[in-house]
Design an enzyme around this catalytic site. Structure first.
Site, short mmCIF file in Angstrom:
data_model
loop_
_atom_site.label_atom_id
_atom_site.label_comp_id
_atom_site.label_asym_id
_atom_site.label_seq_id
_atom_site.Cartn_x
_atom_site.Cartn_y
_atom_site.Cartn_z
N GLY A 31 0.84 -1.20 0.00
CA GLY A 31 0.00 0.00 0.00
C GLY A 31 0.87 1.24 0.00
O GLY A 31 2.09 1.16 0.20
N LEU A 32 0.22 2.38 -0.18
CA LEU A 32 0.92 3.67 -0.21
C LEU A 32 1.69 3.90 1.09
O LEU A 32 1.32 3.34 2.13
CB LEU A 32 -0.10 4.80 -0.36
CG LEU A 32 -0.89 4.88 -1.67
CD1 LEU A 32 -1.97 5.96 -1.55
CD2 LEU A 32 0.04 5.18 -2.84
N SER A 33 2.67 4.77 1.03
CA SER A 33 3.32 5.22 2.25
C SER A 33 2.25 5.86 3.14
O SER A 33 1.37 6.57 2.65
CB SER A 33 4.39 6.27 1.88
OG SER A 33 5.01 6.74 3.06
N ALA A 34 2.29 5.56 4.42
CA ALA A 34 1.32 6.06 5.42
C ALA A 34 -0.06 5.41 5.32
O ALA A 34 -1.00 5.85 5.98
CB ALA A 34 1.18 7.58 5.37
N SER A 35 -0.18 4.35 4.52
CA SER A 35 -1.48 3.66 4.46
C SER A 35 -1.73 2.92 5.77
O SER A 35 -2.88 2.66 6.14
CB SER A 35 -1.53 2.70 3.27
OG SER A 35 -0.48 1.76 3.35
N GLY A 36 -0.65 2.53 6.47
CA GLY A 36 -0.81 1.83 7.75
C GLY A 36 -0.20 0.43 7.77
O GLY A 36 -0.45 -0.35 8.69
N LYS A 37 0.63 0.13 6.79
CA LYS A 37 1.24 -1.21 6.72
C LYS A 37 2.00 -1.54 8.01
O LYS A 37 1.79 -2.58 8.62
CB LYS A 37 2.21 -1.31 5.53
CG LYS A 37 1.58 -1.04 4.19
CD LYS A 37 2.59 -1.09 3.05
CE LYS A 37 3.67 -0.02 3.11
NZ LYS A 37 3.19 1.36 3.03
N SER A 38 2.91 -0.64 8.39
CA SER A 38 3.74 -0.93 9.57
C SER A 38 2.90 -0.96 10.84
O SER A 38 3.10 -1.81 11.71
CB SER A 38 4.84 0.13 9.72
OG SER A 38 5.68 0.11 8.60
N SER A 105 5.89 -1.88 -2.09
CA SER A 105 5.86 -2.82 -3.22
C SER A 105 4.84 -2.41 -4.28
O SER A 105 3.83 -3.07 -4.46
CB SER A 105 5.64 -4.26 -2.75
OG SER A 105 4.65 -4.38 -1.75
N1 ADP Z 1 -6.77 2.15 10.85
C1 ADP Z 1 -5.48 2.48 10.79
N2 ADP Z 1 -4.57 1.55 10.47
C2 ADP Z 1 -3.26 1.89 10.39
N3 ADP Z 1 -2.77 3.11 10.62
C3 ADP Z 1 -3.63 4.08 10.94
C4 ADP Z 1 -5.02 3.80 11.04
N4 ADP Z 1 -5.64 4.95 11.36
C5 ADP Z 1 -4.68 5.88 11.47
N5 ADP Z 1 -3.46 5.38 11.23
C6 ADP Z 1 -2.21 6.14 11.27
O1 ADP Z 1 -1.65 6.19 9.97
C7 ADP Z 1 -0.23 6.19 10.01
C8 ADP Z 1 0.28 5.02 9.20
O2 ADP Z 1 1.69 5.01 9.21
P1 ADP Z 1 2.54 3.71 8.93
O3 ADP Z 1 1.96 2.55 9.64
O4 ADP Z 1 3.95 4.08 9.21
O5 ADP Z 1 2.29 3.53 7.36
P2 ADP Z 1 3.16 2.71 6.29
O6 ADP Z 1 3.96 1.68 7.01
O7 ADP Z 1 2.11 2.15 5.37
O8 ADP Z 1 4.00 3.73 5.59
C9 ADP Z 1 0.16 6.09 11.48
O9 ADP Z 1 0.46 7.37 11.95
C10 ADP Z 1 -1.10 5.50 12.12
O10 ADP Z 1 -1.22 5.88 13.46
MG MG Z 2 6.03 1.35 7.04
#
Ligand code: ADP
Ligand code: MG
Length: 199
Positions: A31-38, A105
């Site tokens: 998924g996109l950056s900041a989508s919530g993967k980590s 990815s």
């Molecule tokens: N339902 C959700 N699931 C995952 N992250 C969420 C959700 N709602 C809000 N967030 C916020 O979105 C951000 C996702 O960041 P991150 O997990 O680092 O994304 P990624 O790894 O995809 O780049 C975090 O700041 C997290 O707290």
């Molecule tokens: Mg991440």
């Protein structure tokens, strides 16, 4: 290229599963950056470990600190990044660990290659599409990366000046702008139970 090499067998995967008393699998978060993967992968890893199910997270940035520190973000380097991670994730899955790979990815062909690698080894590969509108990801921007990309300070940023090819048939589709982290984790665990990967 090494040529004089032979695979050294020990246990079959089934024998290993019986001894370890656990199934291995790869969950591939894309998924996109900041989508919530980590965020989702971390919460899931913790929950599985609390239930005494061995799990280990391979995460984009972390892997780029070590194993893949020689790689950048060109298409070639992204391909190689994913190729190496696919191989490592497969090893974890083969060792009967629930391996959580969380990487943007963005290219379908790389994810399909990861899938093929697992399928050839008869190891479960579960693609988890961590879906969110670009506008929401950009608003979250926890690392300030979208802002930098918009200012032209980061090039080849997925969603801004680099493509993201969304999965067409992911095993799991999360919408993190509508589901909480906990709901996402429960949804994944329900899937793993349904598929009898965990009990
Ligand atoms: N339902 C959700 N699931 C995952 N992250 C969420 C959700 N709602 C809000 N967030 C916020 O979105 C951000 C996702 O960041 P991150 O997990 O680092 O994304 P990624 O790894 O995809 O780049 C975090 O700041 C997290 O707290
Ligand atoms: Mg991440």
């Amino acid at each position: 290229m090494a040529t004089n090499i032979t695979w050294h067998h020990n246990l079959t995967h089934d024998e290993r599963k019986q001894l370890v008393k656990q199934n291995g699998a790869t969950l591939w978060f894309t998924g996109l950056s900041a989508s919530g993967k980590s965020t989702v992968a971390c919460a899931l890893e913790r929950k599985l470990l609390e239930q005494e199910i061995q799990s280990y997270r391979l995460d984009g940035d972390n892997i780029r600190f070590g194993l893949n520190k020689d790689l950048g973000f060109s298409e070639h380097d992204r391909n190689e990044n994913i190729r190496r991670i696919s191989e490592v994730s497969k090893l974890f899955a083969d060792s009967c660990v629930i391996s959580l790979a969380s990487f943007i990815s963005p290219y379908k062909k790389d994810r399909d290659a990861a899938r093929k690698l697992h399928e050839e080894a008869k190891l479960p590969f579960i693609e988890v599409y961590v879906d969110v509108p670009l506008s929401v990801a950009e608003e979250r921007d926890p690392k300030g990366l979208y802002k930098k990309a918009r200012e032209g300070l980061i090039k080849n940023f997925t969603g801004i000046d680099d493509p993201y090819e969304a999965p067409e048939n992911p095993e799991i589709h999360l919408n993190t702008h509508e589901q909480s982290v906990e709901q996402c984790v429960d949804f994944i665990i329900a899937y793993l139970k349904k598929e009898k990967i965990v009990v």
